[in-house]
Design an enzyme around this catalytic site. Structure first.
Site, PDB file in Angstrom:
ATOM      1  CB  ALA A  87      -5.219  -0.440 -12.469  1.00 46.39           C
ATOM      2  CB  THR A 129      -9.880   0.216  -4.589  1.00 45.24           C
ATOM      3  OG1 THR A 129      -9.831  -0.531  -3.257  1.00 45.24           O
ATOM      4  CG2 THR A 129      -8.901   1.216  -4.451  1.00 45.24           C
ATOM      5  CE1 TYR A 153      -5.264  -1.215  -6.865  1.00 47.16           C
ATOM      6  CE2 TYR A 153      -6.215  -1.675  -4.654  1.00 47.16           C
ATOM      7  CZ  TYR A 153      -6.343  -1.407  -5.903  1.00 47.16           C
ATOM      8  OH  TYR A 153      -7.446  -1.683  -6.562  1.00 47.16           O
TER       9      TYR A 153
END
Ligand code: UDP
Length: 351
Positions: A87, A129, A153
């Site tokens: 990624a 994340t 993101y």
């Protein structure tokens, strides 16, 4: 056999090291857009060492959007679990170029999930994340904290969390989703470490600073203990080990979502002082305005990691800094080597 996508990158390569150390056979798939062939070479050398001998490691240079390559891979090797890192992960870049992030992080990951379903591969460990939480409503952040990302993101990672859950329900996949906090450090044997062509992260930037390249501190007027941002810094080897534990957990159990952090917060100034103290030298520093999109405080509640997969962060900050510093020395040599190869290549092209 374990498939690690993005295994030529920072976290993926440390994960490969951990799986190899635990006696698993590993295949790495990476398109080398941000990863490095040199890291693959070093992993191969490491896996052939006597103390870890017997482990298989192979590398396939392909993109996760390449359905043909994925099908060949799944037909050739009996993959029991996919550890998915491939990624893009720079917040600022994702704001400027969201197309790149949706293409790689979403389209790419969906292509991987589809190939898994088609080829009957049933387990995935996904690197998500803390950016999926957005601006924290409380700290320490547990897994029930609302997810409201504030940049593309974070959006792409959250989109994939949804997709994985939907695929799991419909196609019988089992997943471990890890939400990482701030990852630092390097493997203590110097096999791998942080290697980004444009370095934006705190610890490597402090380590790289010298008289000609002063360290820039972004923002000292936050509502924190000393005015600088507070983050939860977790050692990359500790983080990597959570992935082998997750794989073992998934063999016997159902899916899980887990924060990976230490539960402890350090300010930018504290990290800066810790690096100066560990290296026993003064590092030049300049105060700069806040960097866009930096929340004041991000600290994990890591309780679930401990109770569900039996994981705890172990490496003291000082050791992470020491290992990262040793890696910086190796990196200088590797980058010089890479530059020379490129120079020769350009010279040949001109001739
Ligand atoms: N930071 C800094 N100078 C740098 C890099 C980072 O002051 O050269 C600060 C950044 O503003 C943030 C913290 O260090 O407050 C951690 O940043 P990093 O990019 O390492 O991780 P992030 O939390 O953005 O994922």
């Amino acid at each position: 056999m374990i498939l690690i996508t993005g295994g030529a990158g920072y976290i993926g390569s440390h994960c490969a090291i951990d799986f190899i150390k635990q006696g698993y056979d590993v295949i790495i798939l990476d398109n080398l857009s941000t990863g490095h062939m040199e890291i693959i070479e070093r992993l191969k050398e490491f896996s052939s060492k006597e103390e870890v001998n017997g482990n298989f490691i192979d590398f396939i240079n392909a993109d996760i959007r390449d359905t043909y390559a994925l099908n060949v891979l799944f037909n050739t090797y009996k993959i029991d679990c996919v550890i998915h890192f491939a990624a893009n992960s720079l917040v600022n870049e994702s704001v400027i170029d969201p197309k790149k992030y949706y293409n790689n992080n979403v389209t790419g990951s969906i292509s991987l999930l589809n190939a898994m379903v088609e080829n009957n591969v049933k387990k995935i460990v996904f690197s998500s994340t803390c950016a999926t939480y957005g601006e924290p409503e409380y700290v320490p952040i547990d897994e029930k904290h609302p997810q409201k990302p504030v940049n593309p993101y974070g959006n792409t990672k959250l989109a994939m969390e949804f997709a994985i859950k939907d695929y799991a329900k419909a196609y019988g996949l089992k997943y471990a989703i890890f939400r990482y906090f701030n990852v630092i450090g390097a493997d203590k044997d110097g096999v791998s470490g942080e290697w980004h062509d444009i370095e934006t992260h705190l610890v490597p930037n402090i380590l790289k600073a010298d008289e000609s390249k002063v360290f820039k501190l972004f923002g000292d007027d936050y509502d924190t203990k000393d005015g600088t941002c507070v983050r939860d810094y977790i050692d990359v080897c500790d983080l990597a080990h959570a992935h082998t534990l997750a794989y073992e957990y998934l063999k016997e159990n159902t899916s899980t979502i887990i924060n990976l952090g230490t539960g402890d917060g350090q300010s930018v100034k504290e990290i800066f002082s810790a690096v100066e103290k560990t290296l026993e030298k003064e590092i030049p520093l300049e105060n700069h305005p806040r960097r866009e999109g930096d929340p004041a405080k991000l600290i994990a509640n890591p309780e679930l990691a401990n109770t569900v997969i039996g994981w705890k962060s172990q490496t003291p900050l000082e050791n992470s800094i020491k290992n990262a510093n040793e890696w910086e020395k190796i990196l200088k040599i590797l980058q010089n080597k890479e530059n020379k190869v490129q120079e020769n290549f350009s010279r040949k092209a001109i001739l």
